[in-house]
Design a protein around this motif. Structure first.
Motif, short mmCIF file in Angstrom:
data_model
loop_
_atom_site.label_atom_id
_atom_site.label_comp_id
_atom_site.label_asym_id
_atom_site.label_seq_id
_atom_site.Cartn_x
_atom_site.Cartn_y
_atom_site.Cartn_z
N ARG A 76 1.39 -7.99 10.17
CA ARG A 76 1.92 -7.41 8.94
C ARG A 76 3.42 -7.65 8.78
NH1 ARG A 76 -2.10 -4.39 6.82
NH2 ARG A 76 -3.64 -3.46 8.23
N ARG A 77 4.02 -8.45 9.65
CA ARG A 77 5.43 -8.78 9.53
C ARG A 77 5.59 -10.29 9.44
NH1 ARG A 77 8.88 -7.19 14.37
NH2 ARG A 77 7.57 -5.35 14.63
N GLY A 78 6.79 -10.74 9.17
CA GLY A 78 7.05 -12.17 9.06
C GLY A 78 8.54 -12.44 9.15
N TRP A 79 8.89 -13.73 9.12
CA TRP A 79 10.29 -14.15 9.27
C TRP A 79 10.84 -14.56 7.92
CZ3 TRP A 79 14.26 -13.89 12.43
CH2 TRP A 79 15.34 -14.78 12.26
N ASP A 80 11.92 -13.91 7.52
CA ASP A 80 12.64 -14.26 6.30
C ASP A 80 13.80 -15.16 6.70
OD1 ASP A 80 14.15 -14.47 4.01
OD2 ASP A 80 13.99 -12.36 3.46
N GLY A 81 13.65 -16.47 6.43
CA GLY A 81 14.67 -17.42 6.85
C GLY A 81 16.00 -17.20 6.16
N GLY A 82 15.97 -16.81 4.88
CA GLY A 82 17.21 -16.59 4.15
C GLY A 82 18.02 -15.42 4.70
N LYS A 83 17.33 -14.34 5.05
CA LYS A 83 18.02 -13.16 5.59
C LYS A 83 18.03 -13.16 7.12
CE LYS A 83 18.56 -11.53 1.47
NZ LYS A 83 17.77 -10.39 0.96
N ARG A 84 17.35 -14.13 7.73
CA ARG A 84 17.26 -14.24 9.18
C ARG A 84 16.81 -12.90 9.79
NH1 ARG A 84 19.21 -18.88 10.90
NH2 ARG A 84 19.29 -18.13 13.05
N THR A 85 15.70 -12.41 9.25
CA THR A 85 15.19 -11.10 9.64
C THR A 85 13.69 -11.19 9.87
OG1 THR A 85 16.89 -9.96 8.33
CG2 THR A 85 14.95 -8.68 8.95
N ASN A 86 13.24 -10.59 10.96
CA ASN A 86 11.82 -10.49 11.25
C ASN A 86 11.37 -9.08 10.85
OD1 ASN A 86 9.24 -10.31 12.31
ND2 ASN A 86 9.75 -11.44 14.17
N GLY A 87 10.58 -8.99 9.81
CA GLY A 87 10.18 -7.67 9.36
C GLY A 87 9.30 -7.73 8.13
N VAL A 88 9.54 -6.83 7.20
CA VAL A 88 8.74 -6.74 5.98
C VAL A 88 9.66 -6.83 4.77
CG1 VAL A 88 7.02 -5.33 7.17
CG2 VAL A 88 8.81 -4.22 5.81
N LYS A 89 9.04 -7.03 3.62
CA LYS A 89 9.80 -7.16 2.38
C LYS A 89 9.24 -6.18 1.35
CE LYS A 89 11.19 -11.27 1.29
NZ LYS A 89 11.24 -12.67 0.78
N ARG A 90 10.14 -5.45 0.70
CA ARG A 90 9.75 -4.55 -0.37
C ARG A 90 10.04 -5.21 -1.71
NH1 ARG A 90 13.85 -0.35 2.36
NH2 ARG A 90 12.60 0.31 4.16
N HIS A 91 9.03 -5.30 -2.53
CA HIS A 91 9.18 -5.85 -3.87
C HIS A 91 9.05 -4.68 -4.84
CE1 HIS A 91 8.44 -9.86 -2.05
NE2 HIS A 91 7.62 -9.17 -1.29
N VAL A 92 10.10 -4.40 -5.58
CA VAL A 92 10.10 -3.21 -6.42
C VAL A 92 10.38 -3.60 -7.87
CG1 VAL A 92 10.93 -1.80 -4.49
CG2 VAL A 92 12.56 -2.67 -6.17
N ALA A 93 9.92 -2.73 -8.75
CA ALA A 93 10.24 -2.80 -10.18
C ALA A 93 10.81 -1.46 -10.58
CB ALA A 93 9.00 -3.13 -11.00
N VAL A 94 11.92 -1.46 -11.32
CA VAL A 94 12.57 -0.22 -11.76
C VAL A 94 12.81 -0.30 -13.26
CG1 VAL A 94 13.67 0.06 -9.51
CG2 VAL A 94 14.93 -1.05 -11.37
N ASP A 95 13.02 0.87 -13.87
CA ASP A 95 13.38 0.88 -15.28
C ASP A 95 14.88 0.69 -15.41
OD1 ASP A 95 14.54 3.27 -14.62
OD2 ASP A 95 13.22 4.52 -15.85
N VAL A 96 15.40 0.77 -16.63
CA VAL A 96 16.81 0.46 -16.85
C VAL A 96 17.73 1.54 -16.28
CG1 VAL A 96 16.37 -0.97 -18.87
CG2 VAL A 96 16.69 1.50 -19.15
#
Length: 286
Positions: free
Chosen positions: A143-163
């Motif tokens: 359930r985790r992975g490597w984010d090469g851009g942030k050089r982080t091994n973990g998870v990613k939160r994708h969020v949507a917010v209002d204005v």
């Protein structure tokens, strides 16, 4: 985090005379906050004396314990002795995740804040972005992975917010998932919850086929907010700063600084609980 005072809990069942609740100034519910939150809770499992045992612990104390974990970032087993047993608190947390209770409470509070600010309950535009956080050893490798851009091994939160920065939707994935790929799930969930949204603002990480797919399948126009030409380092971008501020609200809760939950739906619930804490403080001030 230390208890600032110990006071009787007005919500304790009559069957527990003398029960006293810990009051932690940074996480415990005030009387005004509890008055806002209590009507939104699901009915108890035993309300007529039939069909199961009555609830042993008052719900206000259970919610104080959950907020203590999310705000303080501690493990469930490290709950202070003033709270109910950790197994009881975690069991209610997990049961309410499965039943969608945390999401319903969050959405009800968000709608009230939008109406109070003079806006319609249903938004017409949203801003999306992602945040990568390192994963603790409690998060399985699957359930985790490597984010090469942030050089982080973990998870990613994708969020949507209002204005105004209030949360509309969240999807948790492995950090190796690209933003444009996870955005398909996020936008589909957003369209399922809000038929009124027509415009989405996003940063430069969401180019390509996503724009055409969102327009043809979901009737959503995605507008990319690009960086200023020649700019380096951090600078405030229109609309994008709103979602960045929401990430700041979330990571003030130490349980959200890293990923500790071994299930994505539990991680999403923790984010909803963090935003519940933010919103209920605003509502209780009026």
């Amino acid at each position: 985090m230390s208890a600032s005072s110990i006071a009787p809990c007005p919500s304790c069942p009559p069957c527990s005379p003398g029960h006293r609740c810990a009051v932690y100034s940074s996480s415990s519910l005030t009387d005004e906050q509890w008055a806002v939150l209590e009507p939104l809770l699901p009915p108890p499992g035993n309300t007529t004396g039939r069909g199961g045992r009555p609830e042993k612990y008052c719900r206000r104390l259970i919610l104080d314990a959950v907020l203590y974990v999310v705000r303080g970032g501690i493990a469930w087993r490290q709950l202070p002795v003033e709270f109910p047993p950790a197994s009881t608190v975690y069991g209610i947390f997990a049961r309410w995740v499965h039943a969608g209770v945390w999401r319903r409470i969050h959405d009800a509070l968000r709608d009230r804040l939008r109406v109070r600010s003079g806006r319609d309950r249903c938004p017409t535009a949203a801003i999306i972005d992602s945040q990568t956080v390192p994963g603790a050893d409690t998060v399985p490798r699957s359930r985790r992975g490597w984010d090469g851009g942030k050089r982080t091994n973990g998870v990613k939160r994708h969020v949507a917010v209002d204005v105004t920065g209030l949360l509309l939707g969240v999807v948790v994935t492995a950090a190796s998932i690209q933003d444009r790929d996870a955005a398909h799930r996020l936008l589909a969930a957003l369209r399922g919850s809000f038929s009124t949204i027509r415009l989405i603002w996003a940063d430069g990480g969401y180019p390509g086929r996503l724009l055409g797919w969102a327009k043809s399948v979901l009737a959503l126009r995605v507008e990319i907010i690009k960086r200023r030409p020649g700019s380096t380092g951090f600078h405030v971008r229109p609309r994008v700063w709103v979602v960045e501020r929401t990430f700041g609200w979330i990571v003030k809760h130490r349980r959200c600084v890293r990923a500790y939950e071994n299930r994505p739906d539990h991680h999403e619930a923790v984010i909803h609980i963090a935003m519940i804490g933010v919103m209920i403080r605003r509502l209780a001030r009026t």
